[in-house]
Design a protein around this motif. Structure first.
Motif, PDB file in Angstrom:
ATOM      1  N   TRP A  49       0.837  -1.203   0.000  1.00  0.00           N
ATOM      2  CA  TRP A  49       0.000   0.000   0.000  1.00  0.00           C
ATOM      3  C   TRP A  49       0.868   1.248   0.000  1.00  0.00           C
ATOM      4  O   TRP A  49       1.993   1.233   0.497  1.00  0.00           O
ATOM      5  CB  TRP A  49      -0.931   0.005   1.216  1.00  0.00           C
ATOM      6  CG  TRP A  49      -2.145  -0.860   1.006  1.00  0.00           C
ATOM      7  CD1 TRP A  49      -2.192  -2.224   1.014  1.00  0.00           C
ATOM      8  CD2 TRP A  49      -3.465  -0.398   0.739  1.00  0.00           C
ATOM      9  NE1 TRP A  49      -3.473  -2.651   0.767  1.00  0.00           N
ATOM     10  CE2 TRP A  49      -4.285  -1.561   0.605  1.00  0.00           C
ATOM     11  CE3 TRP A  49      -4.053   0.847   0.614  1.00  0.00           C
ATOM     12  CZ2 TRP A  49      -5.641  -1.482   0.322  1.00  0.00           C
ATOM     13  CZ3 TRP A  49      -5.413   0.932   0.355  1.00  0.00           C
ATOM     14  CH2 TRP A  49      -6.188  -0.220   0.208  1.00  0.00           C
ATOM     15  N   GLU A  50       0.323   2.305  -0.584  1.00  0.00           N
ATOM     16  CA  GLU A  50       1.027   3.582  -0.590  1.00  0.00           C
ATOM     17  C   GLU A  50       0.036   4.720  -0.469  1.00  0.00           C
ATOM     18  O   GLU A  50      -1.163   4.582  -0.756  1.00  0.00           O
ATOM     19  CB  GLU A  50       1.848   3.743  -1.867  1.00  0.00           C
ATOM     20  CG  GLU A  50       1.031   3.870  -3.126  1.00  0.00           C
ATOM     21  CD  GLU A  50       1.908   4.006  -4.363  1.00  0.00           C
ATOM     22  OE1 GLU A  50       2.998   4.576  -4.267  1.00  0.00           O
ATOM     23  OE2 GLU A  50       1.473   3.535  -5.427  1.00  0.00           O
ATOM     24  N   LEU A  51       0.568   5.878  -0.052  1.00  0.00           N
ATOM     25  CA  LEU A  51      -0.244   7.063   0.179  1.00  0.00           C
ATOM     26  C   LEU A  51       0.417   8.264  -0.470  1.00  0.00           C
ATOM     27  O   LEU A  51       1.634   8.436  -0.389  1.00  0.00           O
ATOM     28  CB  LEU A  51      -0.384   7.309   1.687  1.00  0.00           C
ATOM     29  CG  LEU A  51      -1.094   8.595   2.126  1.00  0.00           C
ATOM     30  CD1 LEU A  51      -2.579   8.524   1.804  1.00  0.00           C
ATOM     31  CD2 LEU A  51      -0.887   8.827   3.623  1.00  0.00           C
ATOM     32  N   ALA A  52      -0.386   9.098  -1.117  1.00  0.00           N
ATOM     33  CA  ALA A  52       0.079  10.385  -1.627  1.00  0.00           C
ATOM     34  C   ALA A  52      -0.973  11.429  -1.276  1.00  0.00           C
ATOM     35  O   ALA A  52      -2.127  11.310  -1.700  1.00  0.00           O
ATOM     36  CB  ALA A  52       0.296  10.343  -3.140  1.00  0.00           C
ATOM     37  N   CYS A  53      -0.589  12.415  -0.478  1.00  0.00           N
ATOM     38  CA  CYS A  53      -1.485  13.519  -0.130  1.00  0.00           C
ATOM     39  C   CYS A  53      -0.900  14.791  -0.717  1.00  0.00           C
ATOM     40  O   CYS A  53       0.284  15.071  -0.536  1.00  0.00           O
ATOM     41  CB  CYS A  53      -1.630  13.652   1.374  1.00  0.00           C
ATOM     42  SG  CYS A  53      -2.352  12.203   2.190  1.00  0.00           S
TER      43      CYS A  53
END
Length: 358
Positions: A49-53
């Motif tokens: 999983w990865e996150l970009a905000c």
């Protein structure tokens, strides 16, 4: 994590593909390109999983199939900032010769049916219903099997890393311990959640439309190269240091009446290249200002960069810088997500968004 302004370009192709594409984003704006350090953004990954905000506080979390498993699939959770905002979820199963996509797929969670998801033919993606999203979110935290199937093919996504990524999303948006949190719910009021931030507006400045190169004498080229080298003493443009003082190595064009735009190859790796771009006075003293050393193109006032995360081209990092009449302002930064065998990359995961007025 270092960017190309800080790191040695000879390390541009790194053992882990994600390091390359995030390095491009995080600090690819160099000394003269007007970065907005006051705007928040984050990139984070854990397992599958990865996150970009981005700088408006919109967050996008992507989960993928276990690496090496087939057929491939990925989902994208998107949530804008502010109290009581819903989560939207998109599904993208792999579309290849071995696994042709149907018009719709049946969704199950822990082998329980949760309806169907219709797939758009052009984008090969489908949007989950509100009820499906409500069933999916707790399942991700409990490591339950989430699957979609049709015509004898089943697509799954991994839950490994989901908890950490959703917790980080809650933290970034100020949702920890609120009823609307995804990973750590509580009784704190929703009013405590951080608000959205408006995307910065950038108005492009006029640029010269004459694409003919500006001719330099041998002496002018030597003086200019010497001036450029003084702006890249950190080794970020190693080909500029390695080349001789040859006018043929420079690409000089007129940017405005009194400014020139100069480019020079800076680094070359297995499947990527990076060019340096400088803005300088049309007459000596040139006083060059470095924009970036990772560019791949320039057109009509916009410098752009597109870099592969690995050779097969299933993940990319991109960025743009736009001339506003005074300087080149970075106007976008994004990746296409993890390198998981989706040609061109699976998603658009920005960390910098702006509104460019035409």
């Amino acid at each position: 994590m270092l960017g190309f302004c800080d790191a040695n370009p000879s390390d541009a192709v790194m053992p882990r593909p994600r390091q390359l594409i995030y390095a491009l984003l995080l600090t690819s704006t160099c000394a003269g390109a007007a970065p907005r350090t006051d705007l928040p953004s984050i990139s984070f990954s854990h397992k599958d999983w990865e996150l970009a905000c981005d700088n408006t506080r919109t967050c996008r979390a992507a989960g993928y199939h276990p690496e090496g498993d087939e057929p491939n699939a990925t989902i994208l959770l998107t949530r804008v900032a502010g109290p009581n905002q819903p989560v939207t979820v998109q599904l993208q199963p792999a579309n290849d010769e071995r696994h042709q996509l149907p018009a719709q797929v049946a969704m199950t969670i822990a082998q329980r049916p949760v309806g169907t998801v219709r797939l758009e033919p052009k984008s090969a993606t489908g949007t989950l219903s509100k009820a499906q999203v409500q069933a999916l979110l707790p399942a991700l935290l409990k490591d339950e099997l989430v699957a979609w199937s049709a015509n004898g093919t089943t697509w799954t996504i991994s839950t490994a890393g989901a908890n950490a990524v959703l917790l980080k999303m809650d933290e970034f948006q100020g949702r920890l311990d609120t009823p609307g949190a995804l990973a750590r719910k509580g009784s704190k009021p929703e009013g405590n959640v951080l608000p959205a931030i408006a995307a910065p507006h950038v108005t492009p400045g006029p640029v010269n439309q004459d694409k003919r190169p500006v001719a330099l004498t041998a002496a002018q080229a030597r003086d200019l190269i010497a001036a450029l080298r003084r702006t890249a003493r950190d080794g970020s443009c190693e080909l500029l240091d390695a080349k001789t003082d040859d006018a043929d190595e420079l690409r000089v064009m007129r940017l405005t009446k009194d400014k020139l735009l100069v480019s020079h190859a800076c680094w070359q790796a297995a499947y990527n290249t990076g060019d340096g771009y400088w803005v300088l006075n049309a007459q000596p003293p040139y006083l060059p200002v470095l924009v970036t050393t990772s560019a791949t193109d320039y057109d009509n006032g916009v410098i752009s960069s597109s870099q592969k995360g690995r050779g097969i081209g299933d993940c990319f990092g991109t960025a743009t810088w736009t001339w506003d009449g005074q300087t080149f302002v970075q106007t976008s930064g994004a990746t296409t997500g993890m390198c998981r065998q989706f040609p061109g990359g699976a998603w658009e995961l920005p960390t910098l968004v702006t509104r460019v007025r035409k």
